[in-house]
Design an enzyme around this catalytic site. Structure first.
Site, PDB file in Angstrom:
ATOM      1  N   HIS A 120      -7.698   2.620  -0.308  1.00  0.00           N
ATOM      2  CA  HIS A 120      -8.081   2.912  -1.686  1.00  0.00           C
ATOM      3  C   HIS A 120      -8.314   1.614  -2.437  1.00  0.00           C
ATOM      4  O   HIS A 120      -7.612   0.631  -2.246  1.00  0.00           O
ATOM      5  CB  HIS A 120      -7.040   3.780  -2.407  1.00  0.00           C
ATOM      6  CG  HIS A 120      -5.638   3.242  -2.411  1.00  0.00           C
ATOM      7  ND1 HIS A 120      -4.832   3.264  -1.287  1.00  0.00           N
ATOM      8  CD2 HIS A 120      -4.904   2.683  -3.397  1.00  0.00           C
ATOM      9  CE1 HIS A 120      -3.649   2.748  -1.596  1.00  0.00           C
ATOM     10  NE2 HIS A 120      -3.677   2.376  -2.871  1.00  0.00           N
TER      11      HIS A 120
ATOM     12  N   HIS B 157      -8.518   0.005  -6.187  1.00  0.00           N
ATOM     13  CA  HIS B 157      -8.147   0.179  -7.593  1.00  0.00           C
ATOM     14  C   HIS B 157      -9.259  -0.405  -8.448  1.00  0.00           C
ATOM     15  O   HIS B 157      -9.681  -1.546  -8.221  1.00  0.00           O
ATOM     16  CB  HIS B 157      -6.863  -0.594  -7.918  1.00  0.00           C
ATOM     17  CG  HIS B 157      -5.652  -0.076  -7.239  1.00  0.00           C
ATOM     18  ND1 HIS B 157      -4.770   0.776  -7.861  1.00  0.00           N
ATOM     19  CD2 HIS B 157      -5.163  -0.290  -5.991  1.00  0.00           C
ATOM     20  CE1 HIS B 157      -3.779   1.060  -7.025  1.00  0.00           C
ATOM     21  NE2 HIS B 157      -4.008   0.420  -5.884  1.00  0.00           N
TER      22      HIS B 157
ATOM     23  N   VAL C 299       0.323   4.396  -0.456  1.00  0.00           N
ATOM     24  CA  VAL C 299      -0.218   5.517   0.320  1.00  0.00           C
ATOM     25  C   VAL C 299      -1.070   4.904   1.431  1.00  0.00           C
ATOM     26  O   VAL C 299      -2.011   4.170   1.146  1.00  0.00           O
ATOM     27  CB  VAL C 299      -1.068   6.458  -0.560  1.00  0.00           C
ATOM     28  CG1 VAL C 299      -1.689   7.573   0.281  1.00  0.00           C
ATOM     29  CG2 VAL C 299      -0.221   7.042  -1.687  1.00  0.00           C
TER      30      VAL C 299
ATOM     31  N   GLN D  95       0.867  -1.172   0.000  1.00  0.00           N
ATOM     32  CA  GLN D  95       0.000   0.000   0.000  1.00  0.00           C
ATOM     33  C   GLN D  95       0.909   1.229   0.000  1.00  0.00           C
ATOM     34  O   GLN D  95       1.441   1.620   1.031  1.00  0.00           O
ATOM     35  CB  GLN D  95      -0.909  -0.031   1.234  1.00  0.00           C
ATOM     36  CG  GLN D  95      -2.004   0.992   1.238  1.00  0.00           C
ATOM     37  CD  GLN D  95      -2.873   0.881   2.488  1.00  0.00           C
ATOM     38  OE1 GLN D  95      -2.462   0.345   3.510  1.00  0.00           O
ATOM     39  NE2 GLN D  95      -4.070   1.415   2.402  1.00  0.00           N
TER      40      GLN D  95
END
Length: 138
Positions: free
Chosen positions: A96, A98, A92, A90
């Site tokens: 999130h 994708h 960041v 990961q």
């Protein structure tokens, strides 16, 4: 604000937004696997999927579902790849998902991991039992 995705949500980082509402901010990945590759982030900073509250999970994944359909239609894709990392890989540390448009023979194969097999049915049963026990404790 040190989190890049929080900066994107706040409008402090230039991104190509696709959806921005009370639950999520979705924008093009700046290093896409294919054109149309989106990142869908919750507005509130959480590091991993397990940090989302039960109340946030449904609205978040409803947006992921809608955006997946939009990516497939908008990019004339035959399908999609939808993925989320928790901690490992990961880049960041803000949750999130994708959403990547896919087509036959697009060249994306095995880019994540080598797949294996359980040694035998007993090993598979033991793994399932460990996960069930952890699930029961939550």
């Amino acid at each position: 604000m040190s989190c890049l995705f929080c900066q994107a949500v706040a409008g402090e980082l230039a991104v190509h937004r696709v959806l921005d509402d009370e639950a999520v901010c979705a924008f093009l990945d700046h290093r896409p696997l294919f054109p149309g590759h989106l990142l869908v982030v919750p507005r509130r900073h959480v590091a991993t999927l397990t940090d989302l509250t039960a109340e946030e999970t449904g609205p978040y994944f409803e947006r992921v579902r809608r955006l997946t359909a939009a990516v497939e239609a908008g990019m004339a894709a035959a399908g999609s790849f939808v993925a989320v990392n928790n901690r490992i890989s990961q880049s960041v540390p803000h949750l999130h998902v994708h959403v990547v448009p896919r087509n036959p023979k697009d060249g994306l194969r095995g880019f994540f991991w080598p797949r294996g097999r359980y040694a035998d049915d007993a090993e598979a049963a033991a793994a399932a039992a460990r996960v069930r026990a952890a699930l029961d404790s939550r």
